[in-house]
Motif scaffolding. Structure first.
Motif, PDB file in Angstrom:
ATOM      1  N   MET A 390      16.888 -12.699  -2.298  1.00  0.00           N
ATOM      2  CA  MET A 390      14.630 -13.662  -2.282  1.00  0.00           C
ATOM      3  C   MET A 390      14.403 -12.948  -0.541  1.00  0.00           C
ATOM      4  N   LEU A 391      13.354 -12.755  -1.074  1.00  0.00           N
ATOM      5  CA  LEU A 391      12.572 -13.015   0.031  1.00  0.00           C
ATOM      6  C   LEU A 391      11.481 -14.183   0.652  1.00  0.00           C
ATOM      7  N   ILE A 392      11.529 -14.148   1.232  1.00  0.00           N
ATOM      8  CA  ILE A 392      10.659 -15.382   2.246  1.00  0.00           C
ATOM      9  C   ILE A 392       9.526 -15.412   3.153  1.00  0.00           C
ATOM     10  N   ALA A 393       8.426 -15.259   3.018  1.00  0.00           N
ATOM     11  CA  ALA A 393       7.633 -14.728   4.660  1.00  0.00           C
ATOM     12  C   ALA A 393       6.155 -16.049   3.882  1.00  0.00           C
ATOM     13  N   GLY A 394       5.649 -15.780   5.691  1.00  0.00           N
ATOM     14  CA  GLY A 394       3.822 -15.846   5.510  1.00  0.00           C
ATOM     15  C   GLY A 394       2.936 -14.710   4.637  1.00  0.00           C
ATOM     16  N   GLU A 395       3.331 -13.466   5.167  1.00  0.00           N
ATOM     17  CA  GLU A 395       1.866 -12.634   5.064  1.00  0.00           C
ATOM     18  C   GLU A 395       3.169 -11.274   5.071  1.00  0.00           C
ATOM     19  N   ILE A 396       2.778 -11.138   4.350  1.00  0.00           N
ATOM     20  CA  ILE A 396       3.426  -9.759   3.570  1.00  0.00           C
ATOM     21  C   ILE A 396       2.567  -8.061   3.401  1.00  0.00           C
ATOM     22  N   GLY A 397       2.822  -7.215   4.316  1.00  0.00           N
ATOM     23  CA  GLY A 397       2.709  -6.093   4.101  1.00  0.00           C
ATOM     24  C   GLY A 397       1.335  -6.177   4.860  1.00  0.00           C
ATOM     25  N   SER A 398       0.209  -4.949   5.576  1.00  0.00           N
ATOM     26  CA  SER A 398      -0.538  -5.084   6.504  1.00  0.00           C
ATOM     27  C   SER A 398      -2.336  -4.813   5.749  1.00  0.00           C
ATOM     28  N   GLU A 399      -3.093  -5.424   5.795  1.00  0.00           N
ATOM     29  CA  GLU A 399      -4.907  -6.043   5.401  1.00  0.00           C
ATOM     30  C   GLU A 399      -5.136  -3.624   5.497  1.00  0.00           C
ATOM     31  N   LEU A 499       0.093 -11.976   0.174  1.00  0.00           N
ATOM     32  CA  LEU A 499       0.916 -10.402  -0.494  1.00  0.00           C
ATOM     33  C   LEU A 499      -0.339  -8.873  -0.028  1.00  0.00           C
ATOM     34  N   ASN A 500      -0.573  -8.490   1.183  1.00  0.00           N
ATOM     35  CA  ASN A 500      -1.118  -6.962   1.030  1.00  0.00           C
ATOM     36  C   ASN A 500      -0.507  -6.378   0.719  1.00  0.00           C
ATOM     37  N   PRO A 501      -2.063  -5.195   0.368  1.00  0.00           N
ATOM     38  CA  PRO A 501      -2.147  -4.037  -0.571  1.00  0.00           C
ATOM     39  C   PRO A 501      -1.153  -2.613   0.416  1.00  0.00           C
ATOM     40  N   GLY A 502      -0.548  -2.097  -0.904  1.00  0.00           N
ATOM     41  CA  GLY A 502       0.733  -1.054  -0.178  1.00  0.00           C
ATOM     42  C   GLY A 502       1.880  -1.632  -0.503  1.00  0.00           C
ATOM     43  N   VAL A 503       2.084  -2.913  -0.824  1.00  0.00           N
ATOM     44  CA  VAL A 503       3.891  -3.200  -0.719  1.00  0.00           C
ATOM     45  C   VAL A 503       4.441  -2.838  -2.494  1.00  0.00           C
ATOM     46  N   GLU A 504       5.132  -1.756  -2.576  1.00  0.00           N
ATOM     47  CA  GLU A 504       5.645  -1.069  -3.635  1.00  0.00           C
ATOM     48  C   GLU A 504       7.051  -2.330  -3.039  1.00  0.00           C
ATOM     49  N   ILE A 505       6.854  -3.267  -4.556  1.00  0.00           N
ATOM     50  CA  ILE A 505       7.974  -3.957  -4.842  1.00  0.00           C
ATOM     51  C   ILE A 505       8.790  -3.989  -6.521  1.00  0.00           C
ATOM     52  N   HIS A 506      10.300  -3.437  -5.710  1.00  0.00           N
ATOM     53  CA  HIS A 506      11.320  -3.384  -6.656  1.00  0.00           C
ATOM     54  C   HIS A 506      11.701  -4.611  -6.803  1.00  0.00           C
ATOM     55  N   ILE A 507      11.949  -5.233  -7.805  1.00  0.00           N
ATOM     56  CA  ILE A 507      12.600  -6.097  -8.788  1.00  0.00           C
ATOM     57  C   ILE A 507      14.116  -4.925  -9.949  1.00  0.00           C
ATOM     58  N   PHE A 508      15.726  -5.011  -9.459  1.00  0.00           N
ATOM     59  CA  PHE A 508      16.251  -4.808 -10.237  1.00  0.00           C
ATOM     60  C   PHE A 508      15.600  -3.399 -10.391  1.00  0.00           C
ATOM     61  N   ARG A 510      12.505  -2.305 -11.356  1.00  0.00           N
ATOM     62  CA  ARG A 510      11.397  -2.640 -12.357  1.00  0.00           C
ATOM     63  C   ARG A 510      10.176  -2.416 -10.764  1.00  0.00           C
ATOM     64  N   VAL A 511       9.095  -2.018 -11.155  1.00  0.00           N
ATOM     65  CA  VAL A 511       8.580  -1.363  -9.454  1.00  0.00           C
ATOM     66  C   VAL A 511       7.139  -1.920  -9.659  1.00  0.00           C
ATOM     67  N   PHE A 512       6.497  -2.909  -9.044  1.00  0.00           N
ATOM     68  CA  PHE A 512       4.865  -3.250  -8.995  1.00  0.00           C
ATOM     69  C   PHE A 512       4.568  -2.973  -7.547  1.00  0.00           C
ATOM     70  N   LYS A 513       3.824  -1.931  -6.993  1.00  0.00           N
ATOM     71  CA  LYS A 513       2.965  -1.873  -6.603  1.00  0.00           C
ATOM     72  C   LYS A 513       1.354  -2.569  -6.177  1.00  0.00           C
ATOM     73  N   THR A 514       1.032  -3.131  -5.152  1.00  0.00           N
ATOM     74  CA  THR A 514       0.129  -4.219  -4.830  1.00  0.00           C
ATOM     75  C   THR A 514      -0.818  -3.132  -3.979  1.00  0.00           C
ATOM     76  N   THR A 515      -2.439  -3.127  -4.910  1.00  0.00           N
ATOM     77  CA  THR A 515      -3.379  -2.427  -4.702  1.00  0.00           C
ATOM     78  C   THR A 515      -4.739  -3.235  -4.410  1.00  0.00           C
ATOM     79  N   ARG A 516      -4.883  -4.088  -3.961  1.00  0.00           N
ATOM     80  CA  ARG A 516      -5.437  -5.003  -3.881  1.00  0.00           C
ATOM     81  C   ARG A 516      -4.225  -6.273  -2.078  1.00  0.00           C
ATOM     82  N   SER A 517      -5.331  -7.176  -1.827  1.00  0.00           N
ATOM     83  CA  SER A 517      -4.752  -8.398  -1.259  1.00  0.00           C
ATOM     84  C   SER A 517      -4.571  -9.520  -1.993  1.00  0.00           C
ATOM     85  N   TYR A 518      -3.497  -9.990  -2.363  1.00  0.00           N
ATOM     86  CA  TYR A 518      -2.983 -11.505  -3.087  1.00  0.00           C
ATOM     87  C   TYR A 518      -3.859 -12.794  -2.188  1.00  0.00           C
TER      88      TYR A 518
END
Length: 537
Positions: A390-399, A499-508, A510-518
């Motif tokens: 588990m990863l918990i943070a306020g802000e992940i990645g950069s704008e 959650l900022n763009p450019g974050v490549e999330i791997h779970i097991f 599977r992969v998800f790449k953020t392309t915008r700010s959430y």
């Protein structure tokens, strides 16, 4: 006009009255003393349709109140269903009790509930329905788990309590006298689990309670189980107590002001306290905990326990190695707590960074948390999370959208590979068992009884070996499947602010790449796909 027969029927002498239609009879009946009785519309309709009508017509009948008792499927609840009387007799308390007994209810009954239901007979119109619970079972109450009661202050607890100065400010470098114990000091005692409280159903069946979970009191280094009480752990040496799972250990403690070129590297079997800083290129290795009251700059800390750094942990890319790797490294068997991290490698069971992580490489067995405990709002910028649950943070990645990688549940891939190896081994074992079965069939044809007996014994022993091997492999596969399911269920990324763009999330796998700010959100594996779910305030 109307009269009551002995069987409860309400009769009308039609020869005397000669009613013109059914509506006339019903209206007259509703004005009579028998208005609450159940109207027999079929009999009335039949009278007006008949060519040879009867002289006396059954127009209504008295219907007594009805009470039925229904048990829930799990026998934990008994519900009374009441239909109020239609001109007939009400149900009294004694009759109702007999109905409850006949339904099999023997425990959890309360007369007040029953009286409340029976009272409805005086409140509701004739023929009304009412229901209510009249008996309830009691679920079992599981026992409380065994727990440890500490009788001394460990180093970790002591370091949470800095000294107050005379002016009311806090001296973050002074934590008072070092927590230490003498041989024979009671460290911790174990409270045994409680057995729990038995439950029951309304039909009287007992439901067993689960006894509280238990554990063995663990005597770490420098401790021993008390000779007079097996539930107490005492110190066997003088030193500093530290928590371990299900017990404590006592370490000799080495305290030093600075770890630098003047002190040399520190390699100690117990715990180490550095009251100021760890300088560039310096190493601190300890079997116990490592506590640094200041900062660590391009140093290496290796701990068999926990690592606490009260200020920053700062490194840079390793320029002597073509910028491959980081110059600051912290590795702990327990947890890592730091205030701020920059270009550092951090590896532990749990990693806690109070404020911000910049371009760090982090690996944790369970949790990576950036920010305060209650509602983490720290920033995780750049770098890489190699593996955690588990990863918990306020802000992940950069704008700016700079790439960073977060890997969760990577251990699941190893579990899957190991399961595949077990499947291959199980297939080979099954093939061996099939071969042995064919050998048994051939041996059964031998005519010499002694040779047959010896061969059968030899084959049987081999067969038993492979059966046990197959059973062990199946259990191992089942355990790994449970581990994998638990890992995937608990793996999650939590961004409390963004959650900022450019974050490549791997779970097991599977992969998800953020392309915008959430906005505040979580990422988890749902039905084999990484889903982003927005948090509601």
């Amino acid at each position: 006009m109307f009269k009551l027969a002995h069987n409860g029927n309400v009769l009308l002498d039609v020869a005397q009255l000669n009613p013109p239609n059914a509506a006339f009879i019903i209206e007259a009946l509703e004005r009579s003393p028998y208005a609450d009785c159940e109207i027999d519309r079929d009999s009335i309709d039949a009278f007006f349709k008949s060519e040879f009508p009867e002289k006396q017509l059954v127009v209504a009948k008295k219907v007594d109140a009805q009470l039925t008792i229904e048990l829930s499927d799990d026998k934990m609840t008994a519900t009374a269903h009441l239909v109020t009387a239609k001109g007939g007799a009400m149900i009294n308390l004694e009759k109702a009790k007999k109905a409850i007994i006949n339904a099999g209810v023997s425990r959890g009954y309360k007369q007040a509930y029953l009286e409340k239901i029976l009272q409805k007979q005086l409140e509701l119109p004739a023929g009304s329905n009412a229901k209510g619970i009249i008996a309830q079972g009691r679920p079992p109450q599981d026992g409380q788990p065994a727990k440890l009661v500490a009788h001394v202050v460990t180093m970790r607890e002591r370091l949470k309590q800095p000294k107050l100065r005379e002016d009311g400010s806090v001296d973050m470098r002074d934590f008072g006298k070092l927590a230490s114990v003498a041989p024979g000091t009671l460290l911790v005692s174990k409270q045994p689990p409680t057995p729990g409280k038995e439950g029951f159903t309304v039909v009287g069946d007992s439901i067993e309670a689960k006894e509280g979970d238990d554990f063995e009191l663990t005597a770490g280094e420098g401790t021993e189980i008390s000779a007079s009480n097996p539930l107490e752990l005492v110190a066997s040496i003088a030193g500093c107590p530290s928590d371990i799972q299900n017990g404590m250990r006592v370490d000799d403690v080495f305290t030093i002001k600075d770890v630098d070129v003047r002190s040399g590297h520190v390699d100690f079997n117990g715990s180490v306290i550095v009251t100021h800083t760890v300088g560039p290129g310096m190493k601190v290795k300890a079997k116990g905990d490592i506590t640094v009251m200041g900062s660590v700059e391009s140093g290496e800390l290796i701990s068999g326990g926990h690592i606490d750094v009260k200020q920053a942990v700062i490194g840079h890319l390793d320029h002597q190695n073509n910028d491959q790797g980081l110059t600051c490294c912290l590795v702990a068997q327990g947890d890592i707590h730091i205030a701020h991290g920059q270009y550092s490698y951090l590896e532990a069971n749990n990693v806690y960074i109070a404020k911000q992580s910049n371009h760090c490489t982090i690996k944790a067995t369970q949790l990576v948390q950036i920010g305060a405990d209650d509602n983490p709002r720290g920033k995780l910028i750049g770098g890489e999370v190699l593996d955690t649950q588990m990863l918990i943070a306020g802000e992940i990645g950069s704008e700016s959208g700079a790439k960073m990688i977060v890997r969760l549940a990577r251990h699941g891939v190893e579990l899957t590979q190991e399961t595949d190896e077990c499947l291959k081994a199980l297939s080979k074992t099954s093939a061996q068992l099939n071969t042995l079965q064919q050998t048994i069939e051939k041996a059964d044809l031998l005519k010499d009884p002694e040779k047959k007996k010896q061969l059968m014994a030899k084959i049987g022993a081999t067969q038993m070996h492979y059966c046990q091997e197959a059973e062990a492999l199946e259990k191992k596969m089942s355990d790994m499947e449970s581990q994998l399911n638990e890992l995937l269920e608990n793996s999650k990324l939590v961004a409390n602010q963004a959650l900022n763009p450019g974050v490549e999330i791997h779970i097991f796998d599977r992969v998800f790449k953020t392309t915008r700010s959430y906005p505040p959100c979580t990422a988890a594996l749902v039905e084999g796909k990484i889903e982003i779910e927005f948090k509601t305030s």
